[in-house]
Design an enzyme around this catalytic site. Sequence first.
Site, PDB file in Angstrom:
ATOM      1  N   ARG A   1      44.191  39.717  50.434  1.00 38.04           N
ATOM      2  CA  ARG A   1      44.619  40.145  49.217  1.00 38.04           C
ATOM      3  C   ARG A   1      46.107  39.964  49.152  1.00 38.04           C
ATOM      4  O   ARG A   1      46.977  40.069  50.087  1.00 38.04           O
ATOM      5  CB  ARG A   1      44.164  41.655  49.091  1.00 38.04           C
ATOM      6  CG  ARG A   1      42.898  41.924  48.780  1.00 38.04           C
ATOM      7  CD  ARG A   1      42.323  43.179  48.747  1.00 38.04           C
ATOM      8  NE  ARG A   1      42.811  43.829  47.318  1.00 38.04           N
ATOM      9  CZ  ARG A   1      42.672  44.986  46.957  1.00 38.04           C
ATOM     10  NH1 ARG A   1      42.207  45.778  47.781  1.00 38.04           N
ATOM     11  NH2 ARG A   1      42.940  45.325  45.863  1.00 38.04           N
TER      12      ARG A   1
ATOM     13  N   ASP B   1      39.668  49.750  37.523  1.00 34.91           N
ATOM     14  CA  ASP B   1      38.597  49.890  38.406  1.00 34.91           C
ATOM     15  C   ASP B   1      37.207  50.053  37.898  1.00 34.91           C
ATOM     16  O   ASP B   1      36.048  50.124  38.478  1.00 34.91           O
ATOM     17  CB  ASP B   1      38.857  50.938  39.487  1.00 34.91           C
ATOM     18  CG  ASP B   1      40.131  50.844  40.571  1.00 34.91           C
ATOM     19  OD1 ASP B   1      40.140  49.596  40.504  1.00 34.91           O
ATOM     20  OD2 ASP B   1      40.695  51.705  40.875  1.00 34.91           O
TER      21      ASP B   1
ATOM     22  N   GLN C   1      50.320  50.234  42.771  1.00 29.83           N
ATOM     23  CA  GLN C   1      50.287  50.106  44.215  1.00 29.83           C
ATOM     24  C   GLN C   1      51.756  49.410  44.393  1.00 29.83           C
ATOM     25  O   GLN C   1      52.574  49.809  45.162  1.00 29.83           O
ATOM     26  CB  GLN C   1      49.507  49.246  44.719  1.00 29.83           C
ATOM     27  CG  GLN C   1      48.047  50.004  44.843  1.00 29.83           C
ATOM     28  CD  GLN C   1      46.862  49.106  45.324  1.00 29.83           C
ATOM     29  OE1 GLN C   1      47.111  47.908  45.756  1.00 29.83           O
ATOM     30  NE2 GLN C   1      45.682  49.740  45.366  1.00 29.83           N
TER      31      GLN C   1
ATOM     32  N   SER D   1      50.779  47.403  38.176  1.00 30.63           N
ATOM     33  CA  SER D   1      50.173  47.931  39.218  1.00 30.63           C
ATOM     34  C   SER D   1      50.983  48.878  39.897  1.00 30.63           C
ATOM     35  O   SER D   1      51.924  48.892  40.236  1.00 30.63           O
ATOM     36  CB  SER D   1      50.297  46.625  40.454  1.00 30.63           C
ATOM     37  OG  SER D   1      49.859  47.045  41.721  1.00 30.63           O
TER      38      SER D   1
HETATM   39  C1  S3P Z   1      45.362  52.077  42.844  1.00 31.16           C
HETATM   40  C2  S3P Z   1      45.760  51.187  41.785  1.00 31.16           C
HETATM   41  C3  S3P Z   1      45.292  49.959  41.468  1.00 31.16           C
HETATM   42  C4  S3P Z   1      43.466  50.528  41.655  1.00 31.16           C
HETATM   43  C5  S3P Z   1      43.265  50.867  42.999  1.00 31.16           C
HETATM   44  C6  S3P Z   1      44.341  52.145  43.332  1.00 31.16           C
HETATM   45  C7  S3P Z   1      46.386  53.167  43.288  1.00 31.16           C
HETATM   46  O1  S3P Z   1      45.556  48.955  41.920  1.00 31.16           O
HETATM   47  O2  S3P Z   1      42.879  49.250  41.355  1.00 31.16           O
HETATM   48  O3  S3P Z   1      41.928  51.224  43.404  1.00 31.16           O
HETATM   49  O4  S3P Z   1      46.135  54.237  43.943  1.00 31.16           O
HETATM   50  O5  S3P Z   1      47.647  53.098  43.159  1.00 31.16           O
HETATM   51  P1  S3P Z   1      46.520  48.076  41.659  1.00 31.16           P
HETATM   52  O6  S3P Z   1      48.009  48.897  41.662  1.00 31.16           O
HETATM   53  O7  S3P Z   1      46.611  46.831  42.454  1.00 31.16           O
HETATM   54  O8  S3P Z   1      46.467  47.699  40.014  1.00 31.16           O
END
Ligand code: S3P
Length: 425
Positions: A119, A312, A166, A164
Amino acid sequence: MEFTKTKALKGEITVPGDKSISHRAVMFGALSLGTTEVRNFLQGADCLSTISCFKKLGVDIENTPDCIRIHGKGLHGLTAPADTLDTGNSGTTTRMISGILSGQSFESILNGDESIQKRPMKRIIDPLSMMGAELISIRDNGCAPLRIIGKHLHGIHYTSPVASAQVKSAVLLAGLYADTPTSVTEPFVSRNHSEIMLNYFGGNVTCKGTTATILPNPVLKGQSVSVPGDISSAAYFIAAGLIVPGSEILIKNVGINPTRDGLLHVCREMGADLTLLNENCDNGEPTADILVRHSSLKGITVGGSMIPTLIDELPVVAVLACFAKGTTVIKDAQELKVKESNRIDVMVNNLASMGADIQATEDGMVIKGGTGLHGSIIKSHKDHRIAMSFAIAALASSGTTHIEDADCVNISYPGFYQDLARLNN
Ligand code: S3P
């Protein structure tokens, strides 16, 4: 594991705690002074990876039947890990902890499973390096394993190319350790649990449009957190209720944060009979019970700012589209390619094997629904959301569906098959 067509699904269900909120409660509890108690914590493999990483960083965490109790160390109390921090299958753990480790006075090595090692991590390496940290992709491929050498950090204003949470959270968490405020602007607003929970713990995060700004060096204080049910887990029962004739399911205490509730909007636009009951709020996170009844669905277009609010849930939206009359277009969803599996290819190939009229596009898929599906052998690629999506598709399809590596649901929903079977009685 094998699945066949079911009769009407009826009853009440409580889904496990929200994965995103569970991760954050452990992380922010670890960085706080005093004790944090987390109720309805998700005991899924991903969140257990977060606990194990913080234990290795010197945090005392008790996992009791009642709650998770985190004895926080404060912003500057983490200690150097003796060995590699194992983030398992969890992108959230890997990216968010990288932000925290960037501001420490020690070095750490992060690694995870086969999927994590594929990833993209350049999306966090770039902004965290701009702040002054040193992050090295050990195989020089932009992925984990990562070596993170914590440094004195500088505040930045980062314009992220992707929506995102994250990435946004990693930069905001590094911002806790910076010398000046840090802000992140995204193309569209992604889930805002970090912003809500950091403020709940005594941080200072402000949001304006698609920009979130954090002030450095707050005193975070341990709190009591009650985790709402995960809408991403509720999604499978919403879908099951909608496509299995005669069904009526009440899903209790689900988080309906507006940055996460895209599935509810999409289902309603497709013609779904969904009712929200007992609307409430827990530690800044809105919740409700969701009543879902079987509905005849129609195809729609899903794209733009809606995508981050149901990223998701898109695999199960693709399943719904197969049972909807007309064409559904999912677009602007190229992020699906870099999830636990390439969810565009994996959904398209598996749904096509069940007889769906479905085409992959560069940024999503086009599905002509309403023709019915038949059982087949589903390759889950050990992706929890793929396995759960096909367990639902099978309930309204002819013949038998065999799901490979079905136990991967433990990543986000231990007990999923048992809960599904309970509604089936
Ligand atoms: C999440 C953010 C999303 C999501 C993941 C959980 C989080 O990912 O798909 O299951 O807890 O911040 P991305 O930030 O890559 O979109």
